[in-house]
Design a protein around this motif. Structure first.
Motif, mmCIF file in Angstrom:
data_model
loop_
_atom_site.group_PDB
_atom_site.id
_atom_site.type_symbol
_atom_site.label_atom_id
_atom_site.label_comp_id
_atom_site.label_asym_id
_atom_site.label_seq_id
_atom_site.Cartn_x
_atom_site.Cartn_y
_atom_site.Cartn_z
ATOM 1 N N ARG A 164 0.826 -1.211 0.000
ATOM 2 C CA ARG A 164 0.000 0.000 0.000
ATOM 3 C C ARG A 164 0.856 1.255 0.000
ATOM 4 N NH1 ARG A 164 0.315 -2.876 4.889
ATOM 5 N NH2 ARG A 164 0.342 -1.619 6.781
ATOM 6 N N LEU A 165 0.217 2.345 -0.323
ATOM 7 C CA LEU A 165 0.846 3.661 -0.307
ATOM 8 C C LEU A 165 0.204 4.449 0.826
ATOM 9 C CD1 LEU A 165 2.718 5.501 -2.316
ATOM 10 C CD2 LEU A 165 0.539 6.556 -2.877
ATOM 11 N N ARG A 166 1.032 5.047 1.676
ATOM 12 C CA ARG A 166 0.500 5.872 2.768
ATOM 13 C C ARG A 166 0.898 7.325 2.524
ATOM 14 N NH1 ARG A 166 1.780 4.071 8.862
ATOM 15 N NH2 ARG A 166 0.556 2.279 8.137
ATOM 16 N N VAL A 167 -0.067 8.221 2.547
ATOM 17 C CA VAL A 167 0.200 9.653 2.347
ATOM 18 C C VAL A 167 0.771 10.231 3.647
ATOM 19 C CG1 VAL A 167 -0.845 11.896 1.816
ATOM 20 C CG2 VAL A 167 -1.671 9.822 0.656
ATOM 21 N N LEU A 168 1.947 10.858 3.553
ATOM 22 C CA LEU A 168 2.612 11.396 4.746
ATOM 23 C C LEU A 168 2.588 12.917 4.810
ATOM 24 C CD1 LEU A 168 5.817 9.138 4.821
ATOM 25 C CD2 LEU A 168 3.631 8.762 5.991
ATOM 26 N N GLY A 169 2.219 13.555 3.712
ATOM 27 C CA GLY A 169 2.177 15.018 3.718
ATOM 28 C C GLY A 169 1.534 15.511 2.444
ATOM 29 N N ALA B 269 4.692 17.505 1.168
ATOM 30 C CA ALA B 269 4.251 16.353 0.371
ATOM 31 C C ALA B 269 5.260 15.200 0.380
ATOM 32 C CB ALA B 269 4.004 16.792 -1.069
ATOM 33 N N SER B 270 4.769 14.036 0.724
ATOM 34 C CA SER B 270 5.584 12.817 0.766
ATOM 35 C C SER B 270 4.629 11.643 0.899
ATOM 36 C CB SER B 270 6.527 12.868 1.981
ATOM 37 O OG SER B 270 7.226 11.650 2.140
ATOM 38 N N ALA B 271 5.129 10.462 0.568
ATOM 39 C CA ALA B 271 4.329 9.244 0.738
ATOM 40 C C ALA B 271 5.285 8.093 1.002
ATOM 41 C CB ALA B 271 3.498 8.967 -0.515
ATOM 42 N N ALA B 272 4.751 7.016 1.554
ATOM 43 C CA ALA B 272 5.555 5.810 1.778
ATOM 44 C C ALA B 272 4.913 4.640 1.057
ATOM 45 C CB ALA B 272 5.657 5.507 3.262
ATOM 46 N N ILE B 273 5.753 3.826 0.427
ATOM 47 C CA ILE B 273 5.282 2.571 -0.149
ATOM 48 C C ILE B 273 5.613 1.482 0.863
ATOM 49 C CG2 ILE B 273 5.480 0.954 -2.071
ATOM 50 C CD1 ILE B 273 6.480 3.377 -3.762
ATOM 51 N N ILE B 274 4.588 0.765 1.303
ATOM 52 C CA ILE B 274 4.741 -0.230 2.371
ATOM 53 C C ILE B 274 4.536 -1.611 1.757
ATOM 54 C CG2 ILE B 274 3.776 -1.021 4.567
ATOM 55 C CD1 ILE B 274 2.825 1.958 4.966
ATOM 56 N N ILE B 275 5.581 -2.441 1.870
ATOM 57 C CA ILE B 275 5.558 -3.768 1.248
ATOM 58 C C ILE B 275 5.599 -4.834 2.338
ATOM 59 C CG2 ILE B 275 6.789 -5.340 -0.324
ATOM 60 C CD1 ILE B 275 6.007 -2.875 -1.830
ATOM 61 N N PRO B 276 4.537 -5.623 2.516
ATOM 62 C CA PRO B 276 4.590 -6.688 3.515
ATOM 63 C C PRO B 276 5.550 -7.797 3.084
ATOM 64 C CG PRO B 276 2.513 -6.765 2.306
ATOM 65 C CD PRO B 276 3.267 -5.584 1.786
ATOM 66 N N THR B 277 6.286 -8.343 4.055
ATOM 67 C CA THR B 277 7.288 -9.354 3.714
ATOM 68 C C THR B 277 6.986 -10.718 4.309
ATOM 69 O OG1 THR B 277 8.608 -8.811 5.658
ATOM 70 C CG2 THR B 277 9.132 -7.629 3.615
#
Ligand SMILES: [Zn+2]
Ligand SMILES: [Zn+2]
Ligand SMILES: [Zn+2]
Length: 325
Positions: free
Chosen positions: A34-39, A70-78
């Motif tokens: 998922r992508l999480r919006v950080l700013g 403005a920034s975002a994180a891509i979160i990859i489950p492992t």
């Protein structure tokens, strides 16, 4: 309204997918990338330095009315945990890393020297890379954190201090992004850099196509007005199969810039973006605005401008919202 309502529901639907359905079913639902919006603010953030406008004054008085750059994180489950990739390193990186604490296996009670698995940079304007300073010796002192960026941006980091010191001390490790070539982040997620027109004093500028197993996101905090693009933005978004577009929304309209014409400003105002993408939005494209300047009235959830955005089926992105990929 349909798109806006869906936009607001997506984090909820996603959360239900991860948690609610897991409780209701005997088979655990695996966490999804998922992508999480950080700013969602322009480079100067909200409050903006030295500004006493109503928005900035309210933000000083009430932390709930602040907005991160403005920034975002891509979160990859492992399986055991997650890998986390940060899009842009902003001046608000301290708080933005804290917004990722639930998906990081960080050491308790001390500094995490590997706070993310990589950083992916759009360009070298202050809101997008100066947070890298925190990777250095005076702060986190990270160890070879991969930093993906274009060849020109990599050259900028290697050549000029203080960024060159981060490279020399192997706190960061620049890796070259080639426009049009996807980088594989695992779990079926790729990031493809696309060069976009934007003032280029130090480096070129990328948008990113973030393609997951189910959803394709176009992420673009900064770009020139649409009239300066050789190809219309709706054609480009359609060509990439975009489901959700996070777009430069620095200004709502020219009313924020008295005496300036559209040809003089460096960003597409929200009103022109809505005109350019209205039919795609009506057909299901989910457009969410990011990179709002402190002068942008759409930052205020109660403003007529934000209501107009929602009436037309668009949305202002929410900090903390997640988009399932
Ligand atoms: Zn910017
Ligand atoms: Zn202000
Ligand atoms: Zn910029």
């Amino acid at each position: 309204m349909r798109t806006a309502a869906l936009a607001l529901m997506m984090p909820l639907l996603f959360a239900l997918g991860c948690a609610g359905l897991q409780n209701a079913s005997a088979t655990p639902v695996a966490p999804k990338p998922r992508l999480r919006v950080l700013g969602i603010a322009q480079d100067g953030g909200v409050p903006h330095a030295g500004c006493s406008c109503d928005t900035c004054t309210a933000a000083h008085d009430d932390p709930a009315r602040r907005f991160h750059v403005a920034s975002a994180a891509i979160i990859i489950p492992t399986g055991e945990g997650h890998r986390v990739y940060l899009i842009d390193a902003t001046p608000d990186i301290t708080e933005q890393l804290h917004m990722l604490r639930d998906v990081r296996d960080a050491p308790e009670g001390r500094t995490d020297r590997a706070p993310v698995d990589g950083v992916i940079l759009t360009h070298a304007h202050m809101g997008h890379y100066t947070g890298l300073a925190h990777f250095g010796f005076e702060s986190m002192h990270t160890q070879t954190t991969p930093v993906w960026c274009t060849e020109r941006m990599g050259g900028f980091l290697r050549r000029f201090g203080p960024w060159s010191q981060l490279v020399d001390k192997q706190e960061i490790e620049p890796r070259t992004l080639t426009p049009g070539e996807p980088v594989d982040l695992g779990a079926g997620v790729t990031v493809t850099p696309i060069l976009v027109p934007h003032r280029a004093e130090y480096t070129d500028t990328c948008a990113f196509v973030i393609r997951g197993p189910n959803t394709t996101v176009w992420y673009m905090p900064d770009c020139d007005p649409w009239g300066k693009w050789p190809t219309p933005i709706d054609e480009i978004l359609a060509g990439e199969g975009t489901d959700i577009a996070l777009l430069d929304a620095t200004f709502y309209s020219l009313d924020e810039l008295p005496g300036r014409s559209l040809s003089e400003i460096g960003h597409p105002p929200i009103v022109t973006t809505m005109d350019a993408l209205q039919s795609m939005s009506d057909a299901g494209l989910d457009v969410r605005f990011i990179h709002l300047n402190h002068t942008n009235p759409a930052l205020d959830p109660g403003s007529p401008e934000q209501r107009e955005i929602e009436r037309r089926g668009f949305a202002v992105a929410r900090e903390g919202a997640e988009i399932g990929l």
